[in-house]
Design an enzyme around this catalytic site. Structure first.
Site, PDB file in Angstrom:
ATOM      1  CG  ASN A   1      37.845 -29.973  59.835  1.00  0.00           C
ATOM      2  OD1 ASN A   1      39.026 -30.333  59.723  1.00  0.00           O
ATOM      3  ND2 ASN A   1      37.284 -29.773  61.005  1.00  0.00           N
TER       4      ASN A   1
ATOM      5  CG  HIS B   1      26.654 -35.246  56.818  1.00  0.00           C
ATOM      6  ND1 HIS B   1      26.809 -34.134  57.629  1.00  0.00           N
ATOM      7  CD2 HIS B   1      27.631 -36.107  57.177  1.00  0.00           C
ATOM      8  CE1 HIS B   1      27.830 -34.334  58.451  1.00  0.00           C
ATOM      9  NE2 HIS B   1      28.342 -35.521  58.189  1.00  0.00           N
TER      10      HIS B   1
ATOM     11  CB  CYS C   1      33.793 -28.103  73.265  1.00  0.00           C
ATOM     12  SG  CYS C   1      33.351 -28.027  74.998  1.00  0.00           S
TER      13      CYS C   1
END
Length: 400
Positions: free
Chosen positions: A158, A208, A337
């Site tokens: 990804n 999606h 993060c």
């Protein structure tokens, strides 16, 4: 109004207009696919026809399609469900063989099993391009084949777009009778994805990422796959995933999968051309930019057609992200993060990239709505953003 260039299709790609229309029509119809009355039976028909469409698009049987809420749930069901089942059948099977560059939906599921269930994980390492090979997997298995519960290796990364040899990995795992899962969330719509031909036992997909709606996905599971469900209730989806089915979302996903596979060839050609234009244009700016992972002009087999990952020395990726966003360029960084503290990407570190180098990463990903104008806007905006980001970093380090 400033021009807005969306270059973050790996995060989510815009829902196709035809899909939006199909979802709206289904929402207006309503019905629970588990109900026995007329409206319920109509909803069930939509679900089962969609199941057939997804199966056709992804190269599997309709009975192998398990509808979920998306990639994260599918990954968790595949990883936890397989480990629980296999370990429960044979307590020696406590080992997971997992790629070091997997998505956190896989990594965190594995870490949960390690910290709370007593699982043991061996990480499958990657080379400088982010690719692993089947020979390394064989070595890991042969340390103690009877202890391996499963293998998991993503189809395409990804972050950096590296494509893995899924069929080779599955073949090695099966030599030892070990089930193999692949996270194919990023692959569908950019690579030919054929579940049967891949040899995988379990495959994760999320609507999606290929023009469908958010909040719906699938876990493809072979009929002989042994899984312990995560949730219990109505026993839907082969009793592997209880819960009221998202009929409208499923209909939208099926249509998106059909369109993505029907248009794959021309989409690959278009995206690869845009990707190569973006990468060449960035390298020609004279900013000492580096490309992460393998890249050959026109290639769509080793790297996803729509993925460009750049590392820009002397910059913090987050600063670049905000500066580009302020200029209308929407992309992402190569960092994750966690707990509010920016950390260098585990993918880049696994590829042997230094922590400092990894901090200056940008992920630019293209999709069905991408245009030449998006690429041109990014290349026009980048130099000023890099200059400001470098000056900001230098100032924060006391001018060093």
């Amino acid at each position: 109004m400033k021009f807005s260039a969306y270059l973050d299709h790996a995060a989510t790609t815009p829902t196709r207009p035809e899909v939006i229309s199909a979802i709206a029509e289904q929402l207006a119809t309503g019905g629970n696919a588990s109900s026995l009355h007329t409206v319920g039976r109509a909803a069930r028909r939509v679900v089962e026809e969609s199941r057939e469409d997804v199966a056709k698009a992804l190269g599997c049987g309709p009975s192998e399609v398990v509808f979920t809420s998306g990639g994260t749930e599918s990954d968790n069901l595949a990883i936890k469900g397989t480990w629980w089942q296999r370990h429960g059948e044979d307590r020696r099977r406590n080992r997971l063989l997992v790629g070091a560059t997997e998505h956190h939906a896989v990594l965190d599921a594995v870490e949960h099993l390690v910290h709370h269930e007593g699982a043991v994980v061996d990480w499958i390492e990657v080379d400088a391009s982010g690719r692993s090979d089947a020979a390394q997997l064989r070595q890991l298995i042969e340390r103690d084949p009877a202890s391996v519960a499963m293998v998991s290796r993503m189809w395409a990364n990804n972050e950096v777009g590296t494509v893995q040899p899924v069929a080779e990995v599955a073949a090695v795992a099966h030599e030892y009778g070990i089930p193999m899962h692949t996270d194919a969330v990023q692959a569908i719509g950019q690579l030919p994805v054929d579940f049967a031909a891949s040899g995988a036992d379990l495959l994760t997909a999320s609507a999606h990422k290929f023009g469908g709606p958010q909040g719906v996905g699938v876990l493809l599971a072979r009929r002989d796959a042994s899984l312990t469900p995560l949730t219990h209730g109505g026993g839907q989806e082969r009793q592997l995933r209880s819960g009221t089915l998202n009929t409208a979302g499923i209909r939208g996903m099926a249509l998106a999968a059909t369109l993505a596979t029907e248009q794959l060839s021309q989409e690959q050609e278009k995206l690869a051309a845009l990707r190569d234009k973006l990468i060449r244009g960035a390298l020609d700016l004279g900013l000492d930019i580096r490309v992460t992972g393998a890249h050959e002009v026109g290639d769509v087999s080793a790297r996803l057609a729509g993925n460009a990952h750049l590392r820009i020395p002397g910059c913090d990726g987050d600063s670049l992200l905000y500066l580009l966003d302020a200029a209308g360029i929407e992309c992402s960084t190569g960092s994750a993060c966690q707990a509010g503290v920016p950390q260098p990407s585990h993918v880049l570190l696994a590829m042997g990239i230094s922590e400092d180098d990894a901090r200056g990463a940008l992920r630019l990903t293209l999709g069905h709505s991408s245009t030449d104008a998006d690429v041109a806007a990014f290349l026009e905006t980048l130099p000023a953003a890099v200059d400001r980001a470098r000056r900001a970093r230098s100032a924060s380090r006391g001018g060093r």
